[in-house]
Design a protein around this motif. Structure first.
Motif, PDB file in Angstrom:
ATOM      1  N   GLU A  96      54.423 -14.372  23.656  1.00  0.00           N
ATOM      2  CA  GLU A  96      53.356 -14.301  22.508  1.00  0.00           C
ATOM      3  C   GLU A  96      52.161 -14.288  22.424  1.00  0.00           C
ATOM      4  OE1 GLU A  96      54.815 -12.554  20.364  1.00  0.00           O
ATOM      5  OE2 GLU A  96      56.566 -13.349  21.425  1.00  0.00           O
ATOM      6  N   ALA A  97      51.236 -14.550  21.741  1.00  0.00           N
ATOM      7  CA  ALA A  97      49.839 -14.790  21.337  1.00  0.00           C
ATOM      8  C   ALA A  97      49.613 -16.223  21.029  1.00  0.00           C
ATOM      9  CB  ALA A  97      48.876 -13.691  21.137  1.00  0.00           C
ATOM     10  N   LYS A  98      48.985 -17.015  20.969  1.00  0.00           N
ATOM     11  CA  LYS A  98      49.402 -18.320  20.814  1.00  0.00           C
ATOM     12  C   LYS A  98      48.444 -18.121  19.093  1.00  0.00           C
ATOM     13  CE  LYS A  98      47.670 -21.902  23.700  1.00  0.00           C
ATOM     14  NZ  LYS A  98      47.074 -22.567  24.526  1.00  0.00           N
ATOM     15  N   PRO A  99      48.784 -18.992  18.044  1.00  0.00           N
ATOM     16  CA  PRO A  99      48.286 -18.875  16.496  1.00  0.00           C
ATOM     17  C   PRO A  99      46.787 -18.408  16.432  1.00  0.00           C
ATOM     18  CG  PRO A  99      49.713 -20.378  16.727  1.00  0.00           C
ATOM     19  CD  PRO A  99      49.568 -19.431  18.778  1.00  0.00           C
ATOM     20  N   GLY A 100      46.838 -17.557  15.583  1.00  0.00           N
ATOM     21  CA  GLY A 100      45.612 -17.441  15.355  1.00  0.00           C
ATOM     22  C   GLY A 100      44.336 -16.567  16.032  1.00  0.00           C
ATOM     23  N   VAL A 101      45.093 -15.937  17.305  1.00  0.00           N
ATOM     24  CA  VAL A 101      44.978 -14.995  17.933  1.00  0.00           C
ATOM     25  C   VAL A 101      43.986 -13.703  18.104  1.00  0.00           C
ATOM     26  CG1 VAL A 101      44.630 -14.015  20.586  1.00  0.00           C
ATOM     27  CG2 VAL A 101      45.450 -16.589  20.385  1.00  0.00           C
ATOM     28  N   LYS A 102      45.291 -13.324  17.739  1.00  0.00           N
ATOM     29  CA  LYS A 102      44.783 -11.699  17.071  1.00  0.00           C
ATOM     30  C   LYS A 102      43.924 -11.897  16.237  1.00  0.00           C
ATOM     31  CE  LYS A 102      49.759  -9.858  18.152  1.00  0.00           C
ATOM     32  NZ  LYS A 102      50.763  -9.140  17.714  1.00  0.00           N
ATOM     33  N   LYS A 103      43.793 -12.451  14.789  1.00  0.00           N
ATOM     34  CA  LYS A 103      43.336 -12.121  13.953  1.00  0.00           C
ATOM     35  C   LYS A 103      41.716 -12.220  14.506  1.00  0.00           C
ATOM     36  CE  LYS A 103      41.918 -14.237   9.335  1.00  0.00           C
ATOM     37  NZ  LYS A 103      42.654 -15.845   8.603  1.00  0.00           N
ATOM     38  N   PHE A 104      41.793 -13.437  15.337  1.00  0.00           N
ATOM     39  CA  PHE A 104      40.207 -14.549  15.967  1.00  0.00           C
ATOM     40  C   PHE A 104      39.412 -12.738  16.748  1.00  0.00           C
ATOM     41  CE2 PHE A 104      36.981 -15.636  19.283  1.00  0.00           C
ATOM     42  CZ  PHE A 104      36.319 -16.329  18.337  1.00  0.00           C
ATOM     43  N   LEU A 105      40.415 -11.960  17.296  1.00  0.00           N
ATOM     44  CA  LEU A 105      40.003 -11.423  18.114  1.00  0.00           C
ATOM     45  C   LEU A 105      39.406  -9.801  17.567  1.00  0.00           C
ATOM     46  CD1 LEU A 105      42.850 -10.985  21.392  1.00  0.00           C
ATOM     47  CD2 LEU A 105      40.190 -12.004  21.010  1.00  0.00           C
ATOM     48  N   SER A 106      40.400  -9.463  16.190  1.00  0.00           N
ATOM     49  CA  SER A 106      40.140  -8.348  15.189  1.00  0.00           C
ATOM     50  C   SER A 106      38.858  -9.164  14.636  1.00  0.00           C
ATOM     51  CB  SER A 106      41.295  -8.582  14.207  1.00  0.00           C
ATOM     52  OG  SER A 106      42.865  -7.684  14.570  1.00  0.00           O
ATOM     53  N   LEU A 107      38.251  -9.665  14.124  1.00  0.00           N
ATOM     54  CA  LEU A 107      37.130 -10.984  13.908  1.00  0.00           C
ATOM     55  C   LEU A 107      35.945 -10.288  14.849  1.00  0.00           C
ATOM     56  CD1 LEU A 107      34.936 -11.837  11.371  1.00  0.00           C
ATOM     57  CD2 LEU A 107      35.747 -13.628  12.399  1.00  0.00           C
TER      58      LEU A 107
ATOM     59  N   GLU B 238      32.618  -7.593  14.647  1.00  0.00           N
ATOM     60  CA  GLU B 238      31.695  -7.978  14.227  1.00  0.00           C
ATOM     61  C   GLU B 238      30.840  -7.248  16.024  1.00  0.00           C
ATOM     62  OE1 GLU B 238      30.816 -11.442  13.416  1.00  0.00           O
ATOM     63  OE2 GLU B 238      31.370 -11.581  11.613  1.00  0.00           O
ATOM     64  N   GLY B 239      31.619  -6.202  16.811  1.00  0.00           N
ATOM     65  CA  GLY B 239      30.813  -5.371  17.736  1.00  0.00           C
ATOM     66  C   GLY B 239      30.757  -6.535  19.118  1.00  0.00           C
ATOM     67  N   VAL B 240      31.430  -7.713  19.319  1.00  0.00           N
ATOM     68  CA  VAL B 240      31.516  -8.148  20.685  1.00  0.00           C
ATOM     69  C   VAL B 240      32.563  -7.133  21.196  1.00  0.00           C
ATOM     70  CG1 VAL B 240      32.381 -10.222  21.246  1.00  0.00           C
ATOM     71  CG2 VAL B 240      31.316 -10.214  19.252  1.00  0.00           C
ATOM     72  N   TRP B 241      31.982  -7.680  22.543  1.00  0.00           N
ATOM     73  CA  TRP B 241      33.142  -7.189  22.908  1.00  0.00           C
ATOM     74  C   TRP B 241      33.437  -7.734  24.269  1.00  0.00           C
ATOM     75  CZ3 TRP B 241      29.287  -2.630  26.705  1.00  0.00           C
ATOM     76  CH2 TRP B 241      29.184  -1.687  25.892  1.00  0.00           C
ATOM     77  N   MET B 242      34.597  -7.558  24.767  1.00  0.00           N
ATOM     78  CA  MET B 242      35.624  -8.479  25.142  1.00  0.00           C
ATOM     79  C   MET B 242      35.645  -7.732  26.470  1.00  0.00           C
ATOM     80  SD  MET B 242      37.067  -9.742  21.771  1.00  0.00           S
ATOM     81  CE  MET B 242      37.239  -8.798  20.961  1.00  0.00           C
ATOM     82  N   TYR B 243      35.876  -9.023  27.894  1.00  0.00           N
ATOM     83  CA  TYR B 243      37.215  -9.478  28.478  1.00  0.00           C
ATOM     84  C   TYR B 243      37.260 -10.255  29.068  1.00  0.00           C
ATOM     85  CZ  TYR B 243      35.698  -5.523  32.280  1.00  0.00           C
ATOM     86  OH  TYR B 243      35.684  -4.109  33.559  1.00  0.00           O
ATOM     87  N   VAL B 244      38.867 -10.148  29.389  1.00  0.00           N
ATOM     88  CA  VAL B 244      39.870 -11.026  30.406  1.00  0.00           C
ATOM     89  C   VAL B 244      39.528 -11.599  31.721  1.00  0.00           C
ATOM     90  CG1 VAL B 244      42.180 -11.094  30.702  1.00  0.00           C
ATOM     91  CG2 VAL B 244      41.294 -10.468  28.754  1.00  0.00           C
ATOM     92  N   ALA B 245      39.347 -12.564  32.118  1.00  0.00           N
ATOM     93  CA  ALA B 245      39.629 -13.059  33.470  1.00  0.00           C
ATOM     94  C   ALA B 245      40.256 -14.021  33.812  1.00  0.00           C
ATOM     95  CB  ALA B 245      38.276 -13.774  33.423  1.00  0.00           C
TER      96      ALA B 245
END
Length: 218
Positions: free
Chosen positions: A86-97, A101-108
Motif C-alpha cells: 500500500e502507499a503511505k498515508p497522504g501519498v496519493k493526495k500529495f502526488l495528485s496535487l 500544479e504541473g510538477v514532473w515526477m520520476y521514481v528512482a
C-alpha cells in the motif's frame, strides 16, 4: 518547497514496504537453517537484490546460484508487491496535487523494474510518474548520485528546481553531496537515523499528510 520536478524513492518513501526487504535476507537464510550476523539487514539495505544475493552466497556458503537466490527472493517480494503493498498515508493526495500544479515526477529505486512497476500499480500511483529508473539499469546503487542525475536530465530540470524525496540516510547523503535539495521522509525502519536525517535534509516530513497541514508547497 518550490519545485519544478520531483524524484521519489519508492520503498519506505512512497510505499509502506520496508519490512519486506528488512527481513528478506535474514528470512531466506533462516529457512535454510543458517544463523545470520546481527548487522546483515544493515549491510543488505544498501545493495540491489542481485548484489545482496551474491553477498549472502559468498558470506554464508550457499550452494544455490545467485540466479536461484534472486528468484527465490523475487517470488516472495513479487507476491507482496502484486497483492498487498500500500502507499503511505497522504501519498496519493500529495502526488495528485503535484500533478495538478504541473510538477514532473520520476521514481528512482533500488528495486528491479518489474517488481517496482507491479508495486506502484497495486498501490494505485503508477500513473503519476513520467518514468522510472532502477539502480540495476543505472549500474550503480545509491552510493552514487548517477540515478538522481539521470532522472533529473530526463525531467529536463536542474538541481535548483528538483527535490529528491528519500527515507534512507545513505541515499539522502548521496543526493545532498551531489547538490540536490532533499526532503527526508520518515520511515520506522530508519528510526535510529532520524536525528541525522533531520540535520542534513532541506525539508523533513513525518508523513505526507503533513504537507496539507502546513504551507510547505509553493
Amino acid at each position: 518547497m518550490r519545485l519544478q520536478s520531483a524524484i521519489f524513492d519508492m520503498d519506505g518513501t512512497l510505499l509502506d514496504s520496508m519490512f519486506i526487504w528488512d527481513d528478506l535476507g535474514v528470512g531466506l537464510l533462516r529457512r535454510k537453517g543458517i544463523q545470520t550476523a546481527p548487522d546483515l539487514p544493515e549491510k543488505l539495505k544498501v545493495m540491489t537484490l542481485r548484489q545482496g544475493a551474491a553477498y549472502c552466497k559468498a558470506e554464508y556458503g550457499l550452494a544455490e546460484s545467485v540466479d536461484d537466490i534472486v528468484a527465490e527472493c523475487e517470488a516472495q517480494v513479487e507476491d507482496f508487491y502484486r497483492n498487498r503493498v500500500e502507499a503511505k498515508p497522504g501519498v496519493k493526495k500529495f502526488l495528485s496535487l503535484l500533478k495538478m500544479e504541473g510538477v514532473w515526477m520520476y521514481v528512482a529505486t533500488a528495486t528491479d523494474r518489474h517488481l517496482a512497476e507491479a508495486a506502484l500499480r497495486h498501490a494505485g500511483i503508477d500513473g503519476y510518474f513520467r518514468g522510472m529508473l532502477t539502480c540495476s539499469e543505472v549500474g550503480q546503487g545509491k552510493e552514487s548520485p548517477e540515478i538522481y542525475e539521470r532522472a533529473m536530465r530526463r525531467l529536463r530540470s536542474t538541481k535548483r528546481d528538483t527535490v529528491v524525496f528519500e527515507d534512507a540516510l545513505h541515499a539522502i547523503q548521496t543526493a545532498k553531496t551531489a547538490g540536490f535539495r532533499v526532503c527526508g521522509v520518515y520511515d520506522p525502519f530508519a528510526e535510529a537515523e532520524q536525528a541525522e536525517i533531520r540535520r542534513i535534509c532541506d525539508y523533513y516530513i513525518r508523513s505526507f499528510e503533513e504537507m496539507f497541514e502546513t504551507e510547505t508547497l509553493e
